[in-house]
Design a protein around this motif. Structure first.
Motif, PDB file in Angstrom:
ATOM      1  N   GLN A 167      19.115  33.555  -7.653  1.00  0.00           N
ATOM      2  CA  GLN A 167      18.995  32.975  -8.996  1.00  0.00           C
ATOM      3  C   GLN A 167      17.688  32.254  -9.262  1.00  0.00           C
ATOM      4  O   GLN A 167      17.441  31.817 -10.379  1.00  0.00           O
ATOM      5  CB  GLN A 167      20.140  31.975  -9.225  1.00  0.00           C
ATOM      6  CG  GLN A 167      21.503  32.624  -9.295  1.00  0.00           C
ATOM      7  CD  GLN A 167      22.603  31.608  -9.466  1.00  0.00           C
ATOM      8  OE1 GLN A 167      22.654  30.629  -8.752  1.00  0.00           O
ATOM      9  NE2 GLN A 167      23.471  31.843 -10.425  1.00  0.00           N
ATOM     10  N   PRO A 201      16.546  25.151  -5.485  1.00  0.00           N
ATOM     11  CA  PRO A 201      16.864  23.930  -6.225  1.00  0.00           C
ATOM     12  C   PRO A 201      18.227  23.977  -6.931  1.00  0.00           C
ATOM     13  O   PRO A 201      18.760  25.051  -7.211  1.00  0.00           O
ATOM     14  CB  PRO A 201      15.725  23.824  -7.253  1.00  0.00           C
ATOM     15  CG  PRO A 201      15.156  25.183  -7.376  1.00  0.00           C
ATOM     16  CD  PRO A 201      15.438  25.909  -6.086  1.00  0.00           C
ATOM     17  N   GLU A 202      18.745  22.790  -7.204  1.00  0.00           N
ATOM     18  CA  GLU A 202      19.896  22.583  -8.100  1.00  0.00           C
ATOM     19  C   GLU A 202      21.116  23.447  -7.803  1.00  0.00           C
ATOM     20  O   GLU A 202      21.670  24.046  -8.721  1.00  0.00           O
ATOM     21  CB  GLU A 202      19.479  22.876  -9.549  1.00  0.00           C
ATOM     22  CG  GLU A 202      18.850  21.715 -10.203  1.00  0.00           C
ATOM     23  CD  GLU A 202      18.698  21.987 -11.680  1.00  0.00           C
ATOM     24  OE1 GLU A 202      19.679  21.929 -12.412  1.00  0.00           O
ATOM     25  OE2 GLU A 202      17.570  22.285 -12.078  1.00  0.00           O
ATOM     26  N   HIS A 203      21.530  23.560  -6.584  1.00  0.00           N
ATOM     27  CA  HIS A 203      22.763  24.264  -6.238  1.00  0.00           C
ATOM     28  C   HIS A 203      22.725  25.752  -6.586  1.00  0.00           C
ATOM     29  O   HIS A 203      23.771  26.389  -6.662  1.00  0.00           O
ATOM     30  CB  HIS A 203      23.975  23.623  -6.927  1.00  0.00           C
ATOM     31  CG  HIS A 203      24.219  22.212  -6.500  1.00  0.00           C
ATOM     32  ND1 HIS A 203      24.864  21.900  -5.346  1.00  0.00           N
ATOM     33  CD2 HIS A 203      23.880  21.030  -7.063  1.00  0.00           C
ATOM     34  CE1 HIS A 203      24.927  20.588  -5.220  1.00  0.00           C
ATOM     35  NE2 HIS A 203      24.330  20.040  -6.246  1.00  0.00           N
ATOM     36  N   MET A 204      21.534  26.318  -6.808  1.00  0.00           N
ATOM     37  CA  MET A 204      21.478  27.742  -7.126  1.00  0.00           C
ATOM     38  C   MET A 204      21.484  28.605  -5.869  1.00  0.00           C
ATOM     39  O   MET A 204      21.225  28.140  -4.761  1.00  0.00           O
ATOM     40  CB  MET A 204      20.222  28.035  -7.951  1.00  0.00           C
ATOM     41  CG  MET A 204      20.390  27.601  -9.410  1.00  0.00           C
ATOM     42  SD  MET A 204      19.081  28.231 -10.480  1.00  0.00           S
ATOM     43  CE  MET A 204      17.738  27.181  -9.920  1.00  0.00           C
ATOM     44  N   LEU A 205      21.771  29.884  -6.088  1.00  0.00           N
ATOM     45  CA  LEU A 205      21.691  30.870  -5.007  1.00  0.00           C
ATOM     46  C   LEU A 205      20.275  31.448  -4.979  1.00  0.00           C
ATOM     47  O   LEU A 205      19.553  31.410  -5.978  1.00  0.00           O
ATOM     48  CB  LEU A 205      22.709  31.974  -5.252  1.00  0.00           C
ATOM     49  CG  LEU A 205      24.162  31.503  -5.330  1.00  0.00           C
ATOM     50  CD1 LEU A 205      25.081  32.653  -5.706  1.00  0.00           C
ATOM     51  CD2 LEU A 205      24.601  30.894  -3.991  1.00  0.00           C
TER      52      LEU A 205
END
Lengths: 330, 330, 330, 330, 330, 330
Positions: free
Chosen positions: B23, B16-20
């Motif tokens: 993360q 989600p939300e542009h995470m790696l």
């Protein structure tokens, strides 16, 4: 300084993370509406605010009123009646894919089924300086339009400044005829001191002939004896989008410079502009500063999630000071 | 109008939300694949669709099939066998940081271990107008390539239009030699009416000499007696990125204008383009309109999350009407 | 190759999805700090790293240390004492709306209340090649500044390379006078081999007269016998933002080209640049390559969420190879 | 075997993790309703199902219909009209704190405003074996009660088995008189073959005198020529809660043993029981086995989240086989 | 009826879904504290409430104050000063695994560093009926204990009823001696009308000799001229847990029956009991009814998430009416 | 004290909040496996641990290894090879609804395709005190069984204590015959010092005749020269469930008392028990205390989410001290 607003409280369901409704079973709720957005902003800008409205008499109504208080809006004039709240879904856009709003029924909401007599406008207006009325009330039900007009008239008589926002959309209640709506607006405008709207409201709803902006607005404000007519507009060049505003007063038209904008969530842009303008009037700023402030408040709001502006004066001033170039605030 | 697709269903895990991946412990699952994306789009565009595939015979398989139905794809031809589903992880990009895809094993998936004889292609094709076959089936296992070729041949014989997507990536199965893959593709192309691919597929896989696009595509479609060869490409100038498409038909090359794009999630761009082209063929639109539509469908998809396009005709038309400049739809 | 860092571990609370603190009851925690960011990056870049610090002796301390290990940082030199951890809230920005950081008390944190004698610096430095010390330790408490200076002196004596990051902000402890801070920094700089900072640190804190960058940095490195002085800066034109870096060494100033950047989360940009520079020094790359690498590492980090860079050498090299134009990695 | 249901589709908003509405801005949506729950269960139990209903003609309607398909329910007989969907909020209980349901307006929903003539019942019933009608349709609007009665009459004439669920609650529409509702139910019961309800429905709505269960149910089924009258009930001792069911047929009353239950989410318990009973009728099981199955299906559903039962025959059988004592299934 | 509370506002971070801190990067924030819990409950029970406290002068402080308002607590007497807020982490328990609370530093919080003179107690008490003071203020800092005593004395003089909650825990500030704390409590008790505590507070802190409850409490209330001394306790048999309460008044001891409890989140149980007792005093209920109400309010709160009770009178009465046996409320 | 484990690392996907896979698009990932659970627990209990295994050479592998470190397990002996990781889905149960586990393919995982020669067992065992080997390795592939046996033999020769866990399930690889598996286990048992298993492992896999527990275990440990044979079991009465354990040593059977348990997530119960037993052996506690500790560690783990026990010695001791009756820890 105390500002009231009369209008409908709505439940907004936002689909998270730029997804479409079909893609998510989870939504984020928020409590919004023209009056809520305006007062929420004005309470963050430092003024006492209070909402005159009706919500369901159940746990949803309580949640919604808790949200009003959270925004800094007093719930002293909120009534509990009926069981339904208007609502809408928001799917955020991205790039050229537009943001999408889907409304659910609002004509059976607590607000829409409440009679003008159920309110105690007399005492509610007692220590108010401004009252804001949203034009949507004129479109909804006979009860809401009666209440809106009764309230406007009374406020006008008592010397409370009446702010009125056209907010006109035919789709709100398709049973209403153009003629009927025009008459209702004309009646309301008699009582109004500050009006928010656009050129299209004047030409399409009030049947003014097209003309140069400055002339048209001068004629309109003169016809209805309106102190201030204000509004915002959008433009774009090949690479960027811009937002700007105007105020027409005493026959003169004041315009802000366009400010670049990168929209995250466009809804509520007009309410944020309006609360900025009202702040300028309260603080007696000149038109240039008022417009700068109102445009900045609206740009910040469109670059944040949700309708309601949550910025205080310091936020807006520090934004203007660096001309929106600050990347990080500690 | 009924369109079938034969191919693998895959589980996509999106961080989600542009995470790696490192993360987040939370991922969002979706059911995708070339066939799924194409049929999901075509079902939203108004056609009956049905997927010919195999999924695990357990609660994961049931979830995945529920997802197919959710997309509007019939599960009448989905078999339950084995216990494994191919999957991949997606970490979204931002700015110049690229989106990243990490595959998990798919060669032991229900689809990959199912024999051609396990399908009842004859009856599945009975009332079909189009069948789409993804080239990935040629790369995976002996069983999938046998099944794909058998199905293509049968469809060709029965007059069902065969759409074939090259979708060629050496990495899918590194045991396969270039020669073997070339032969398999050549056999498949005999049965194909509509082919999706790129110049590189022709030069690198089929060993065509480089030439001007129009000439190369004309030669290719003539060699294999292909009705339509279509594909998409990307370009950029200093400030913006663009997406465009082409169709080669009867020796002529038709190209769309490049459309600006702000990518949110690039995966599935080709499938969205392909479903747009097939729509144009079904509706018998001219090439200009077909390409406009297919490019718009793909741009909207890349500016939304997930692989599968979820736009109906009205969405795409209203997007084209305002030339992608609409910021808010009520 | 083993790199140590001495400094405070902090808890970061990030509000999800570009929301403001007032809009969300949910926050995402991560374990950060200048030393953590630097070592987390260096461990991803392939080196052994170990953090010298103190955390609370409770379940929060354990969580934070688990996070250090997750980042690849050894916890062998982490002490458990006291019960408080410094923390801050992050509200991401969007467009021209700035990112906002709100600090909570850190002066009573486990790190800030720990005496220099509580550490066993002698043995901790035993097999270290580099030690990084964050200038914030000089601003916090008497205990942290004593410990930082003692450690720097000892490392210097033992031939462990001392990296020092100015990281100077008056707001960290408003009881400190300019004169006192200047003296502390001057003492520290005697022991430093590699220094990270900006021009402003030299003029405002160390009272250097303004001058051309190259001359000023040459004078500074000569005055304090510093091997490398490095830092980064930002610029923008009408349409884009850029990030670049410099290294001053032996009287010469080396500058990278500006690289375009689309910020998602700016915090940690300096730490990402520093870890890139240290990598170049370890690997003995030339200045051009070192700066390219350090700038790319920082751009990637600013285009990702959270402070700590999570990119390995392959990630950075492949980014540089395509000049940041790759949209999708499979 | 094909089973239809006629009734309203509703949106359920569930507050996550046992929280109260006032505590969360996030809710989880699901698509439910008596017919939806029943058909969702029957489709998981292996039968073809199809919902006859109306949903909004917008992106919400599309989402809801996608959810129906996800549950395995055909959307072939779903119409798109109007813009409103009935909805309710659910706050889960814990221990002795009760679960709470708060309804929003449903009288203006797409289903409630649709005329009987808008449906093509004749062709919808063509290949149906069973049709389920929810008594709520009799309470809502004149349009829904006309449609329900018309459909029941037609099904009765065509020999499609009519299942009817009392589902009577005065609160659904407070304008309805007892007498009117009694007459409507009496008319409906003429057409019904299988009826779900409770003793209270007979005494309070139909004005039967109180009597021993067996006698009362025998009289009721004889009076209205009903094949099967079935229902469920609850009991508790000091330490545990129990759920059980009954079927009255041919003057005989069959009762299940009470099964212990630890409720997670009580809503939908009756629908889960009903789908179990219908399964027994379809499969021609004896009453003991039918009741065991129906009770187990309902207990599993109440020990899971959401209204709609998602268990297949194997799930229920394996549950019964270990008498609900299995802790882990691999 | 207006009730004030003086005490610290704290930030609570709850790990979701019964996870441990080490297992989750996501936490849910809520604004709590003894005064907050008490007033939040009393405002839901229908009274005007206002919190006298200090919060950070930043975006965290604003969030926390928005939360107070959301709970129905007036923020008219909330000051903004300093930058730190006390906080704690909560990991929920399950079965025999206990709930765990981990505190962060509170001694440097805005509340703890604020001098008695910074408050305008005189005018704050003007129209108050009750003031609640939490004993924790006596343990924290010299400033908080001065302020608490000054406020109690003034309220006592002005005839505002003083409620005082022992809330004594040695761990709050380990620098305080037993003797010092005893003296502070003794001074405070002179001003108190209603006291909440336990037997252990009397024997361990005030050094009373052990005795029969009734006798000990009679002696204590007589010694300090206290109107009401109330508290709660827990018990269990082999299968269940129970919660009960007592009030000692005029030498008599009144006890409730134990009520079974299935704890979801134990924190705040005493505050919920106290708000129930205060409600009984305000409403002049007899002791049996007051205790029933207070116990029910606390049981409901412990069977819900978070500290602050959110139940109104109707919730508690309907719970008592069905003796906690209702499973579902529509 | 250093403990190694050899075995497969797996990805666990847990559906949140007691939902079924069909109900959620969001899952929570964790890194588990018998060896991971055991070492994670032992590292929390205070010992050095290191995992010998293989993970994918991509961003998923890196995430998984970061998770190992987060648990306190050294990654010094983790190899990166291949691209696939075994995984499974977990749907939590509630009441009598069982927890459900659905496996995905593991035979093509990095661990399963790695040859014995790829490991450097000699140096890995260098400073180890214990090595734990999971019996699953004997069931998977020829490579894993060769590696497991080679490692066990070498450890045995070098005097490293070999712990072996039967963990036998036929379903793991259905190509394996009973005879083959029996022989493999018999070979392994020659090298084992501490064995974890159940009576059924002895009778069903090793073909022992049924007998009294004490006699059977005495015979088994004598036959294979095993120091300790330990295991756990479950029981229930009408109202509660219990968990207990045993150790057979030197011909004597030691049993714990049953401890009541309220399961939240049953998976990993055996690993938690085993790590408790190993702790007792390391610390040289008597059997009664060892069993108490091991049972408490397992009960706590089953009353928490996820497989891996995260409790330290103080957690377990304080749990035992209050006999599991503590509701709240501050």
């Amino acid at each position: 300084m105390k500002i009231l607003a009369f209008g409908e409280v709505m439940l907004r369901y936002t689909v998270p993370e730029h997804m479409l409704l079909e893609q998510s079973d989870i939504v984020r709720m928020s409590t919004v509406g023209t009056g809520v957005n305006l007062l929420g902003s004005l309470s963050h800008l430092g003024y006492r605010t209070s909402m005159i409205t009706q919500v369901p008499d159940n746990s949803l109504g309580k949640k919604v009123v808790a949200d009003l208080r959270r925004l800094g809006i007093s719930d002293e004039f909120v009534g509990y009646t009926g069981g339904h709240l208007g609502s809408f879904f928001v799917e955020l856009g991205h790039g050229s894919r537009p943001e999408r709003v889907t409304y659910q029924d609002r004509l059976s909401s607590s607000f829409c089924i409440t009679d003008a007599n159920a309110y105690d406008f007399e005492s509610e207006l007692a220590d108010a300086d401004y009252i804001h009325i949203c034009g949507i009330a004129l479109s909804l039900t006979e009860k809401t339009r009666d209440a809106a007009l009764k309230l406007a008239k009374l406020a006008h008589e008592k010397g409370v400044k009446v702010c009125f926002d056209f907010n006109y959309r035919m789709s709100l209640n398709e049973d209403n005829s153009h003629l009927m709506m025009k008459k209702l607006y004309q009646e309301m405008l008699q009582y109004a001191d500050v009006v928010f709207g656009s050129k299209r409201d004047l030409t399409d709803l009030l049947d003014y002939d097209d003309a140069k902006d400055a002339d048209l607005y001068a004629k309109f404000t003169s016809d209805y004896n309106i102190d201030y007519f204000a509004g915002s507009s959008r433009s774009s060049d090949e690479h960027k989008k811009y937002f700007q505003g105007f105020i027409s007063h005493g026959g003169e038209l004041y315009k802000s410079k366009p400010r670049e904008i990168r929209i995250l969530d466009r809804i509520g842009s007009g309410d944020a502009f309006a609360s900025g303008v009202i702040t300028g009037l309260i603080e007696d700023w000149n038109f240039e500063n008022t417009l700068k402030f109102a445009v900045a408040n609206s740009v910040l709001t469109q670059e944040a999630l949700n309708d309601t502006p949550l910025f205080d004066k310091e936020d807006v001033f520090s934004y203007l000071e660096c001309d929106g170039k600050n990347e990080l605030i500690r």
